[in-house]
Motif scaffolding. Structure first.
Motif, PDB file in Angstrom:
ATOM      1  N   ALA A 154       0.832  -1.204   0.000  1.00  0.00           N
ATOM      2  CA  ALA A 154       0.000   0.000   0.000  1.00  0.00           C
ATOM      3  C   ALA A 154       0.870   1.259   0.000  1.00  0.00           C
ATOM      4  CB  ALA A 154      -0.919   0.005   1.223  1.00  0.00           C
ATOM      5  N   GLU A 155       1.998   1.185   0.664  1.00  0.00           N
ATOM      6  CA  GLU A 155       2.889   2.352   0.736  1.00  0.00           C
ATOM      7  C   GLU A 155       3.599   2.568  -0.597  1.00  0.00           C
ATOM      8  OE1 GLU A 155       6.444   1.913   3.132  1.00  0.00           O
ATOM      9  OE2 GLU A 155       6.237   3.972   3.835  1.00  0.00           O
ATOM     10  N   CYS A 156       4.114   1.505  -1.172  1.00  0.00           N
ATOM     11  CA  CYS A 156       4.830   1.626  -2.444  1.00  0.00           C
ATOM     12  C   CYS A 156       4.918   0.240  -3.080  1.00  0.00           C
ATOM     13  CB  CYS A 156       6.232   2.197  -2.225  1.00  0.00           C
ATOM     14  SG  CYS A 156       7.208   2.240  -3.747  1.00  0.00           S
ATOM     15  N   ALA A 157       4.236   0.071  -4.226  1.00  0.00           N
ATOM     16  CA  ALA A 157       4.218  -1.246  -4.881  1.00  0.00           C
ATOM     17  C   ALA A 157       5.624  -1.654  -5.322  1.00  0.00           C
ATOM     18  CB  ALA A 157       3.277  -1.205  -6.085  1.00  0.00           C
ATOM     19  N   ARG A 158       6.445  -0.658  -5.696  1.00  0.00           N
ATOM     20  CA  ARG A 158       7.816  -0.977  -6.126  1.00  0.00           C
ATOM     21  C   ARG A 158       8.624  -1.540  -4.958  1.00  0.00           C
ATOM     22  NH1 ARG A 158      10.723   1.385 -10.321  1.00  0.00           N
ATOM     23  NH2 ARG A 158       8.651   1.524 -11.248  1.00  0.00           N
ATOM     24  N   LYS A 159       8.409  -0.956  -3.792  1.00  0.00           N
ATOM     25  CA  LYS A 159       9.134  -1.457  -2.618  1.00  0.00           C
ATOM     26  C   LYS A 159       8.724  -2.908  -2.314  1.00  0.00           C
ATOM     27  CE  LYS A 159       9.712   1.228   1.156  1.00  0.00           C
ATOM     28  NZ  LYS A 159       9.470   1.800   2.504  1.00  0.00           N
ATOM     29  N   TRP A 160       7.435  -3.180  -2.431  1.00  0.00           N
ATOM     30  CA  TRP A 160       6.969  -4.550  -2.222  1.00  0.00           C
ATOM     31  C   TRP A 160       7.642  -5.489  -3.221  1.00  0.00           C
ATOM     32  CZ3 TRP A 160       4.709  -8.204  -5.270  1.00  0.00           C
ATOM     33  CH2 TRP A 160       4.237  -9.349  -4.615  1.00  0.00           C
ATOM     34  N   TYR A 161       7.728  -5.039  -4.457  1.00  0.00           N
ATOM     35  CA  TYR A 161       8.355  -5.855  -5.508  1.00  0.00           C
ATOM     36  C   TYR A 161       9.813  -6.152  -5.152  1.00  0.00           C
ATOM     37  CZ  TYR A 161      10.572  -6.691 -10.048  1.00  0.00           C
ATOM     38  OH  TYR A 161      11.320  -7.198 -11.062  1.00  0.00           O
ATOM     39  N   TYR A 162      10.555  -5.119  -4.759  1.00  0.00           N
ATOM     40  CA  TYR A 162      11.965  -5.316  -4.396  1.00  0.00           C
ATOM     41  C   TYR A 162      12.100  -6.274  -3.209  1.00  0.00           C
ATOM     42  CZ  TYR A 162      13.575  -1.390  -7.306  1.00  0.00           C
ATOM     43  OH  TYR A 162      13.879  -0.565  -8.343  1.00  0.00           O
ATOM     44  N   ARG A 163      11.266  -6.035  -2.194  1.00  0.00           N
ATOM     45  CA  ARG A 163      11.448  -6.788  -0.952  1.00  0.00           C
ATOM     46  C   ARG A 163      10.914  -8.206  -1.034  1.00  0.00           C
ATOM     47  NH1 ARG A 163       9.685  -3.740   4.211  1.00  0.00           N
ATOM     48  NH2 ARG A 163      11.595  -2.643   3.635  1.00  0.00           N
ATOM     49  N   TYR A 164       9.693  -8.349  -1.568  1.00  0.00           N
ATOM     50  CA  TYR A 164       9.050  -9.658  -1.466  1.00  0.00           C
ATOM     51  C   TYR A 164       9.181 -10.513  -2.722  1.00  0.00           C
ATOM     52  CZ  TYR A 164       7.129  -7.952   2.884  1.00  0.00           C
ATOM     53  OH  TYR A 164       7.003  -7.456   4.166  1.00  0.00           O
ATOM     54  N   LEU A 165       9.467  -9.904  -3.875  1.00  0.00           N
ATOM     55  CA  LEU A 165       9.640 -10.715  -5.071  1.00  0.00           C
ATOM     56  C   LEU A 165      11.098 -10.906  -5.427  1.00  0.00           C
ATOM     57  CD1 LEU A 165       6.955  -9.978  -7.794  1.00  0.00           C
ATOM     58  CD2 LEU A 165       7.328 -12.014  -6.420  1.00  0.00           C
ATOM     59  N   CYS A 166      11.884  -9.802  -5.348  1.00  0.00           N
ATOM     60  CA  CYS A 166      13.283  -9.907  -5.767  1.00  0.00           C
ATOM     61  C   CYS A 166      14.184 -10.276  -4.608  1.00  0.00           C
ATOM     62  CB  CYS A 166      13.780  -8.573  -6.321  1.00  0.00           C
ATOM     63  SG  CYS A 166      12.770  -7.911  -7.622  1.00  0.00           S
TER      64      CYS A 166
END
Ligand code: SF4
Length: 432
Positions: A154-166
């Motif tokens: 919710a805060e930043c989809a890019r951050k979620w991508y970096y943290r939880y996918l990459c």
């Protein structure tokens, strides 16, 4: 002097560096083509500088084996930063700093980046850009979801991508995080020993918590970078612990309760999506049986109950809604959700608490009160949004993850070095 947006941005960073000597400005300067430092050297030093010490320190210690003209360019850049800093400390005016930057980095000759001028290397011939690859969807690889993962999304989809996918960068534990872990452990020990705070004298609560804080900080001692950091954080925790003990004693006198558990595992199946988390503390009122869900906060939190409720309504925070639904599914009558601030040792503990009611009050929507209400319908909407997000992240349809529009979200983000599209810091927007 007419300058391109890139040159203006560079000058803005130089002025900010002169005034603050903040590392982020130095990194931004060296990575600019106007720095005179070859791109790959600048990138390498930016990473080395962020890992420890400062950029100028890293250059002075020649932490990377670089020779010849590139080394000269690097030292020249460091000398210019020193001169700018000295000008800033000397109280130079904005105009004087602009002029010094232009002189040092040869900006008066135009906007052409000065790499080639100072390194003597001919500018590379530009090739035609390759056609972008067609995007393909990605989906979360995790079997479980957590409220904090959804908060990140919710805060930043890019951050979620970096943290939880990459899993792009290892998020090194900070002293603040270790402080939180140790404090949580001390409280868990206290409440395991004293589940009925009303049975204990206030001095006893203080004394025992003091002991548990000492023991917990000793256990996590290695998480603090230095002995001084450890001691400062331990003393801060001791002062905060006394305030916590006093607050606890007051609450127990007002309405006796039992601490049902700390670090309690919470699981919830939301329309086939498995959620998992840990509740910091769960209390049951001795007279009514009503349950309060408590989340300890050793970082920043909402300043008022209405502000926290707004975050839930705007789908920016799912933590307490998740705990509410998890404990309701477990058969509890949850009537209150509370955030307990444990950050500031100077302030009394004043929880931000929301009473769960059938219909929330609209009065005092912008109230600064620490207590307020939230309706079951609002918690249901939060739950529905959680399911929607899980569906989005599991669908495999997402081909890109946008960056946040809030520059504040980037302040402590560990992915800033990799995130080219992040929003400009608010004070520097004019330079882009
Ligand atoms: S730097 Fe900012 S925009 Fe980029 S991932 Fe982090 S929070 Fe998102």
């Amino acid at each position: 002097m007419s300058q391109s947006p890139e040159a203006r941005s560079f000058v803005a960073a130089a002025v900010a560096w002169s005034r603050t000597a903040e590392e982020r400005h130095a990194i931004r300067l060296i990575r600019s083509p106007f720095s005179g430092v070859a791109h790959e050297v600048a990138a390498a030093y930016a990473v080395v500088g962020q890992r420890g010490g400062t950029l100028l320190d890293s250059i002075a210690r020649t932490r990377l084996a670089i020779g010849g003209e590139q080394r000269d360019a690097l030292f020249a850049f460091a000398a210019k930063l020193e001169e700018l800093r000295a000008a800033g400390e000397g109280g130079a005016s904005e105009e004087a700093l602009h002029a010094t930057t232009a002189r040092l980095f040869d900006l008066a000759a135009g906007d052409a980046p000065s790499n080639s001028r100072t390194s003597g290397v001919a500018p590379p011939a530009l090739a035609e850009p390759v056609a972008p690859e067609a995007g393909s969807g990605v989906r979360t690889r995790h079997a479980h979801f957590s409220a904090s993962a959804l908060n990140t999304y919710a805060e930043c989809a890019r951050k979620w991508y970096y943290r939880y996918l990459c899993a792009a960068v290892e998020d090194k534990s900070s002293p603040a995080a270790v402080y939180g872990t140790a404090f949580h452990a001390a409280l868990e020990s206290l409440h395991a020993e004293i589940p009925h705070p009303s049975d204990a004298a206030p001095e006893d609560l203080r004394r025992r918590l003091e002991g548990y804080v000492n023991a917990a900080f000793e256990r996590y001692r290695n998480g603090f970078g230095t002995a001084v950091e450890y001691e400062l954080q331990r003393r801060r925790a001791q002062r905060t612990a006394l305030r916590y003990a006093d607050w606890l004693a007051g609450e127990a006198r007002r309405a006796p309760f039992t601490v049902v558990g700390c670090e309690l595992s919470a699981r919830l199946d939301l329309e086939g999506y498995d959620f998992i988390g840990y509740i910091d503390r769960l209390d049951r009122d001795d007279r009514t049986g009503n349950v309060t869900v408590i989340d300890y906060k050793t970082g920043a939190i909402a300043a008022s109950a209405s502000e926290y409720r707004d975050k839930v309504r705007q789908f920016k925070d799912f933590q307490l809604p998740f705990y509410y639904w998890a404990r309701t599914a477990a058969g509890d009558r949850v009537t209150k959700l509370a955030l307990v601030p444990l950050k500031n040792a100077q302030l009394d503990v004043r929880p931000i608490a929301l009473e769960v009611v059938p219909v929330a009050s609209q009065n005092g929507a912008r109230s600064s009160a620490a207590t307020g209400t939230i309706s079951i319908a609002e918690l249901e909407r939060a739950r529905a949004r959680m399911v929607e997000i899980c569906r989005e992240l599991s669908s495999g349809d997402a081909t890109s993850f946008g960056v946040t529009e809030d520059p504040g979200a980037c302040t402590y983000c560990v992915y800033t070095a990799a995130c080219a599209n992040r929003p400009a810091p608010a004070e520097e927007k004019f330079g882009r």
